[in-house]
Design a protein around this motif. Structure first.
Motif, PDB file in Angstrom:
ATOM      1  N   PRO A 145       0.807  -1.228   0.000  1.00 42.58           N
ATOM      2  CA  PRO A 145       0.000   0.000   0.000  1.00 42.58           C
ATOM      3  C   PRO A 145       0.836   1.273   0.000  1.00 42.58           C
ATOM      4  O   PRO A 145       0.527   2.226  -0.719  1.00 42.58           O
ATOM      5  N   SER A 146       1.911   1.301   0.805  1.00 49.20           N
ATOM      6  CA  SER A 146       2.731   2.521   0.857  1.00 49.20           C
ATOM      7  C   SER A 146       3.455   2.760  -0.466  1.00 49.20           C
ATOM      8  O   SER A 146       3.518   3.896  -0.955  1.00 49.20           O
ATOM      9  N   ALA A 147       4.006   1.680  -1.050  1.00 53.29           N
ATOM     10  CA  ALA A 147       4.689   1.835  -2.345  1.00 53.29           C
ATOM     11  C   ALA A 147       3.692   2.201  -3.438  1.00 53.29           C
ATOM     12  O   ALA A 147       3.994   3.010  -4.323  1.00 53.29           O
ATOM     13  N   PHE A 148       2.479   1.632  -3.369  1.00 55.18           N
ATOM     14  CA  PHE A 148       1.467   1.937  -4.371  1.00 55.18           C
ATOM     15  C   PHE A 148       1.101   3.419  -4.326  1.00 55.18           C
ATOM     16  O   PHE A 148       1.021   4.072  -5.369  1.00 55.18           O
ATOM     17  N   ARG A 149       0.854   3.947  -3.118  1.00 52.94           N
ATOM     18  CA  ARG A 149       0.504   5.369  -3.006  1.00 52.94           C
ATOM     19  C   ARG A 149       1.595   6.246  -3.615  1.00 52.94           C
ATOM     20  O   ARG A 149       1.302   7.203  -4.347  1.00 52.94           O
ATOM     21  N   ARG A 150       2.843   5.921  -3.301  1.00 57.46           N
ATOM     22  CA  ARG A 150       3.959   6.743  -3.763  1.00 57.46           C
ATOM     23  C   ARG A 150       4.075   6.699  -5.294  1.00 57.46           C
ATOM     24  O   ARG A 150       4.165   7.744  -5.954  1.00 57.46           O
ATOM     25  N   HIS A 151       4.059   5.483  -5.850  1.00 55.13           N
ATOM     26  CA  HIS A 151       4.230   5.348  -7.298  1.00 55.13           C
ATOM     27  C   HIS A 151       3.017   5.884  -8.063  1.00 55.13           C
ATOM     28  O   HIS A 151       3.164   6.431  -9.155  1.00 55.13           O
ATOM     29  N   PHE A 152       1.828   5.722  -7.506  1.00 53.76           N
ATOM     30  CA  PHE A 152       0.622   6.224  -8.153  1.00 53.76           C
ATOM     31  C   PHE A 152       0.684   7.747  -8.272  1.00 53.76           C
ATOM     32  O   PHE A 152       0.381   8.317  -9.328  1.00 53.76           O
ATOM     33  N   LYS A 153       1.099   8.399  -7.207  1.00 51.75           N
ATOM     34  CA  LYS A 153       1.197   9.866  -7.217  1.00 51.75           C
ATOM     35  C   LYS A 153       2.283  10.319  -8.190  1.00 51.75           C
ATOM     36  O   LYS A 153       2.113  11.327  -8.901  1.00 51.75           O
ATOM     37  N   GLU A 154       3.390   9.594  -8.245  1.00 45.05           N
ATOM     38  CA  GLU A 154       4.457   9.953  -9.169  1.00 45.05           C
ATOM     39  C   GLU A 154       3.986   9.846 -10.619  1.00 45.05           C
ATOM     40  O   GLU A 154       4.335  10.675 -11.462  1.00 45.05           O
ATOM     41  N   LEU A 155       3.188   8.818 -10.928  1.00 42.41           N
ATOM     42  CA  LEU A 155       2.734   8.596 -12.299  1.00 42.41           C
ATOM     43  C   LEU A 155       1.651   9.573 -12.710  1.00 42.41           C
ATOM     44  O   LEU A 155       1.699  10.167 -13.787  1.00 42.41           O
ATOM     45  N   THR A 156       0.640   9.759 -11.839  1.00 39.24           N
ATOM     46  CA  THR A 156      -0.557  10.501 -12.227  1.00 39.24           C
ATOM     47  C   THR A 156      -0.627  11.917 -11.679  1.00 39.24           C
ATOM     48  O   THR A 156      -1.468  12.707 -12.115  1.00 39.24           O
ATOM     49  N   SER A 157       0.202  12.238 -10.711  1.00 38.52           N
ATOM     50  CA  SER A 157       0.194  13.518  -9.979  1.00 38.52           C
ATOM     51  C   SER A 157      -0.996  13.635  -9.038  1.00 38.52           C
ATOM     52  O   SER A 157      -1.200  14.672  -8.418  1.00 38.52           O
ATOM     53  N   LEU A 158      -1.801  12.578  -8.897  1.00 38.07           N
ATOM     54  CA  LEU A 158      -2.959  12.564  -8.006  1.00 38.07           C
ATOM     55  C   LEU A 158      -2.866  11.394  -7.046  1.00 38.07           C
ATOM     56  O   LEU A 158      -2.206  10.389  -7.332  1.00 38.07           O
ATOM     57  N   SER A 159      -3.545  11.504  -5.908  1.00 39.99           N
ATOM     58  CA  SER A 159      -3.723  10.346  -5.041  1.00 39.99           C
ATOM     59  C   SER A 159      -4.804   9.456  -5.655  1.00 39.99           C
ATOM     60  O   SER A 159      -5.588   9.916  -6.495  1.00 39.99           O
ATOM     61  N   PRO A 160      -4.884   8.179  -5.271  1.00 44.41           N
ATOM     62  CA  PRO A 160      -5.957   7.319  -5.800  1.00 44.41           C
ATOM     63  C   PRO A 160      -7.345   7.904  -5.559  1.00 44.41           C
ATOM     64  O   PRO A 160      -8.210   7.829  -6.443  1.00 44.41           O
ATOM     65  N   LEU A 161      -7.583   8.496  -4.379  1.00 43.77           N
ATOM     66  CA  LEU A 161      -8.890   9.083  -4.100  1.00 43.77           C
ATOM     67  C   LEU A 161      -9.156  10.281  -5.009  1.00 43.77           C
ATOM     68  O   LEU A 161     -10.273  10.453  -5.522  1.00 43.77           O
ATOM     69  N   GLN A 162      -8.157  11.123  -5.220  1.00 43.40           N
ATOM     70  CA  GLN A 162      -8.332  12.260  -6.123  1.00 43.40           C
ATOM     71  C   GLN A 162      -8.607  11.793  -7.550  1.00 43.40           C
ATOM     72  O   GLN A 162      -9.428  12.381  -8.266  1.00 43.40           O
ATOM     73  N   PHE A 163      -7.932  10.730  -7.953  1.00 41.33           N
ATOM     74  CA  PHE A 163      -8.129  10.168  -9.287  1.00 41.33           C
ATOM     75  C   PHE A 163      -9.571   9.687  -9.439  1.00 41.33           C
ATOM     76  O   PHE A 163     -10.238   9.953 -10.442  1.00 41.33           O
ATOM     77  N   GLN A 164     -10.076   8.964  -8.422  1.00 41.50           N
ATOM     78  CA  GLN A 164     -11.443   8.471  -8.465  1.00 41.50           C
ATOM     79  C   GLN A 164     -12.442   9.631  -8.492  1.00 41.50           C
ATOM     80  O   GLN A 164     -13.428   9.602  -9.238  1.00 41.50           O
ATOM     81  N   THR A 165     -12.197  10.659  -7.684  1.00 40.47           N
ATOM     82  CA  THR A 165     -13.081  11.832  -7.679  1.00 40.47           C
ATOM     83  C   THR A 165     -13.099  12.494  -9.048  1.00 40.47           C
ATOM     84  O   THR A 165     -14.159  12.909  -9.541  1.00 40.47           O
ATOM     85  N   HIS A 166     -11.938  12.583  -9.690  1.00 41.62           N
ATOM     86  CA  HIS A 166     -11.846  13.160 -11.025  1.00 41.62           C
ATOM     87  C   HIS A 166     -12.712  12.372 -12.004  1.00 41.62           C
ATOM     88  O   HIS A 166     -13.454  12.952 -12.811  1.00 41.62           O
ATOM     89  N   LEU A 167     -12.626  11.042 -11.940  1.00 42.69           N
ATOM     90  CA  LEU A 167     -13.437  10.197 -12.816  1.00 42.69           C
ATOM     91  C   LEU A 167     -14.927  10.408 -12.556  1.00 42.69           C
ATOM     92  O   LEU A 167     -15.726  10.519 -13.499  1.00 42.69           O
ATOM     93  N   ARG A 168     -15.311  10.465 -11.292  1.00 37.06           N
ATOM     94  CA  ARG A 168     -16.721  10.643 -10.951  1.00 37.06           C
ATOM     95  C   ARG A 168     -17.263  11.971 -11.478  1.00 37.06           C
ATOM     96  O   ARG A 168     -18.340  12.036 -12.079  1.00 37.06           O
ATOM     97  N   LEU A 169     -16.532  13.050 -11.245  1.00 34.94           N
ATOM     98  CA  LEU A 169     -17.016  14.366 -11.645  1.00 34.94           C
ATOM     99  C   LEU A 169     -17.065  14.519 -13.163  1.00 34.94           C
ATOM    100  O   LEU A 169     -17.991  15.134 -13.701  1.00 34.94           O
ATOM    101  N   THR A 170     -16.092  13.971 -13.848  1.00 38.29           N
ATOM    102  CA  THR A 170     -16.084  14.044 -15.307  1.00 38.29           C
ATOM    103  C   THR A 170     -17.287  13.308 -15.889  1.00 38.29           C
ATOM    104  O   THR A 170     -17.945  13.801 -16.810  1.00 38.29           O
ATOM    105  N   GLU A 171     -17.590  12.139 -15.343  1.00 38.90           N
ATOM    106  CA  GLU A 171     -18.750  11.378 -15.823  1.00 38.90           C
ATOM    107  C   GLU A 171     -20.053  12.080 -15.457  1.00 38.90           C
ATOM    108  O   GLU A 171     -20.997  12.123 -16.269  1.00 38.90           O
ATOM    109  N   ALA A 172     -20.140  12.647 -14.256  1.00 41.62           N
ATOM    110  CA  ALA A 172     -21.348  13.377 -13.860  1.00 41.62           C
ATOM    111  C   ALA A 172     -21.587  14.558 -14.797  1.00 41.62           C
ATOM    112  O   ALA A 172     -22.724  14.817 -15.219  1.00 41.62           O
ATOM    113  N   ARG A 173     -20.528  15.263 -15.133  1.00 36.64           N
ATOM    114  CA  ARG A 173     -20.663  16.402 -16.048  1.00 36.64           C
ATOM    115  C   ARG A 173     -21.147  15.945 -17.419  1.00 36.64           C
ATOM    116  O   ARG A 173     -21.995  16.577 -18.050  1.00 36.64           O
TER     117      ARG A 173
END
Length: 320
Positions: free
Chosen positions: A234-262
């Protein structure tokens, strides 16, 4: 279209660029949505044509190549900002949040672009078939932009031709996509693409977790489940995910939700409250706060602004 952006290098011949531009405008005039986006029956192929300045436009890019044929667009890809102009070819080789602004577009010369989704598994398979040496090291430069390449222009032109020949899509599209991926491997950024496409590599392992988020973004997904999908702690995943996407997993999910809602509110005229429930929000006020934070206006006001007709002057035919 972090989402590594690479580019092609061979100067484009004006005649061929004009031919592709004319084909895009022909199809866009028939079926562009309010934002100028054109979805097509050809898998992975879409276009954009808009006469007006727009932005911010927020989305999460899948791996793709984007050909900018006319106008200009600024992109914030992770922490990298680029101004893309006509004659540039951009490759996005990973999932990445992108904020775009159309900064040059007029009725006489609208912003025009073509995007084609890429298949990293096909890139890896082709690299093995043609005997390329295994990629080593890491990709250090996340964003590249260069002049359009003629081989990619030709592939895009043939993909667009399939729109008028739907019976040819199934037998012909895979062959064109295979050729497209071959030329990408032969581009100056082929080594970087081979590295990013390695199934056991960090980028591809994170992609498995990202695919899970995309498929199940409406549901609560624990960090342990995502980390397991990427075969990381989990700790390595959080770190590498943020490095790749510039977002946390929760922020990424929120982005997906809001884009689809729009999309639901604009394309399907769904009320804001119903769209919030549809994408997984349990609280209308929470949805509204997140929406304003991401798009800069409350849901209803944003929908009105994006569906309002253009001023009459903007709708005049090009060249009038």
């Amino acid at each position: 279209m972090n989402d590594h952006i690479c580019a092609m290098t061979t100067p484009v011949r004006p005649f061929d660029n004009d031919r592709l531009l004319a084909a895009v405008l022909q199809h866009a005039d028939r079926c562009a949505d309010a934002d100028g986006v054109v979805l097509t029956p050809v898998p992975g192929l879409r276009m954009m044509r808009t006469w007006r300045l727009q932005g911010p436009m927020r989305s999460i890019y899948r791996p793709l190549i984007c050909l900018v044929l006319q106008g200009r667009k600024s992109l914030l890809v992770g922490q990298e900002e680029r101004l893309l102009h006509a004659g540039q070819s951009i490759i996005v080789a990973a999932h990445m949040p992108v904020t775009g602004h159309i900064v040059q577009a007029t009725p006489a010369e609208p912003y025009v672009a073509v995007a084609i989704e890429l298949d990293l598994a096909l890139l890896h398979t082709l690299a093995l078939e043609i005997g390329d040496a295994p990629a080593t090291g890491s990709v250090s430069t996340p964003v590249f932009s260069e002049t359009l390449d003629q081989t990619i222009i030709d592939c895009a032109t043939r993909l667009l031709r399939l729109i008028d020949h739907p019976e040819a899509i199934a037998p012909v599209q895979p062959a064109i996509m295979r050729e497209l991926h071959y030329w990408l491997l032969r581009s100056q950024h082929g080594t970087a693409l081979r590295h990013l496409a390695i199934p056991s590599g960090e980028q591809q392992r994170l992609t498995r977790a990202i695919d899970l988020l995309r498929q199940r973004f409406r549901e609560p997904i624990g960090i342990d489940r995502l980390a397991a999908a990427a075969n990381l702690s989990p700790s390595a995943f959080r770190r590498h995910f943020k490095e790749l996407t510039s977002l946390s997993p929760l922020q990424f999910q929120t982005h997906l939700r809001l884009t689809e809602a729009r999309r639901l509110m604009i394309a399907e005229a769904m009320p804001a409250g119903l769209a919030a429930l549809e994408v997984g929000y349990q609280s209308a006020s929470h949805f509204s706060r997140d929406f304003v934070r991401m798009f800069g206006a409350p849901p209803r006001r944003d929908r009105v602004a994006r569906t309002a007709p253009l001023p009459a002057a903007t709708l005049e035919p090009a060249g009038s």
